[in-house]
Design a protein around this motif. Sequence first.
Motif, mmCIF file in Angstrom:
data_model
loop_
_atom_site.group_PDB
_atom_site.id
_atom_site.type_symbol
_atom_site.label_atom_id
_atom_site.label_comp_id
_atom_site.label_asym_id
_atom_site.label_seq_id
_atom_site.Cartn_x
_atom_site.Cartn_y
_atom_site.Cartn_z
ATOM 1 N N ASP A 78 74.946 57.625 19.574
ATOM 2 C CA ASP A 78 75.526 57.019 20.767
ATOM 3 C C ASP A 78 74.922 55.614 20.903
ATOM 4 O OD1 ASP A 78 76.592 56.310 23.181
ATOM 5 O OD2 ASP A 78 75.532 57.828 24.359
ATOM 6 N N MET A 79 75.701 54.608 20.504
ATOM 7 C CA MET A 79 75.227 53.224 20.527
ATOM 8 C C MET A 79 75.018 52.734 21.959
ATOM 9 S SD MET A 79 74.680 52.654 17.456
ATOM 10 C CE MET A 79 74.311 50.917 17.412
ATOM 11 N N ASN A 80 75.679 53.335 22.950
ATOM 12 C CA ASN A 80 75.505 52.927 24.334
ATOM 13 C C ASN A 80 74.101 53.240 24.849
ATOM 14 O OD1 ASN A 80 78.151 51.977 24.581
ATOM 15 N ND2 ASN A 80 78.910 54.054 24.999
ATOM 16 N N ALA A 81 73.434 54.158 24.200
ATOM 17 C CA ALA A 81 72.092 54.518 24.612
ATOM 18 C C ALA A 81 71.085 53.396 24.338
ATOM 19 C CB ALA A 81 71.652 55.788 23.905
ATOM 20 N N TYR A 82 71.459 52.431 23.499
ATOM 21 C CA TYR A 82 70.562 51.343 23.123
ATOM 22 C C TYR A 82 70.831 50.067 23.904
ATOM 23 C CZ TYR A 82 69.448 54.529 19.372
ATOM 24 O OH TYR A 82 69.047 55.630 18.667
#
Length: 83
Positions: A78-82
């Motif tokens: 989940d790239m949104n977590a970064y």
Amino acid sequence: MVAESDVITLQMECTLFFENNPYALETSTGMSKRLGRNANLIERALNRLTELSILEKNGQGTRAIYRYKTPYIQTEVDMNAYD
């Protein structure tokens, strides 16, 4: 006296058995019969694999049952977590 390399070799053999038979439930006695090896040596190898979280152990002594612990593999990130 048992060489450390013998125990490591048995660990590899046991790991391969459980990887190839991921639903198998086995005792140290059962594994010694399958692999044609000394039950005490097999039990040492299985206990070490349990300590390494490769196997799961239920019970104690020669009646303990070992099974393969499927490794957790994350397939998506989940790239949104970064953010």
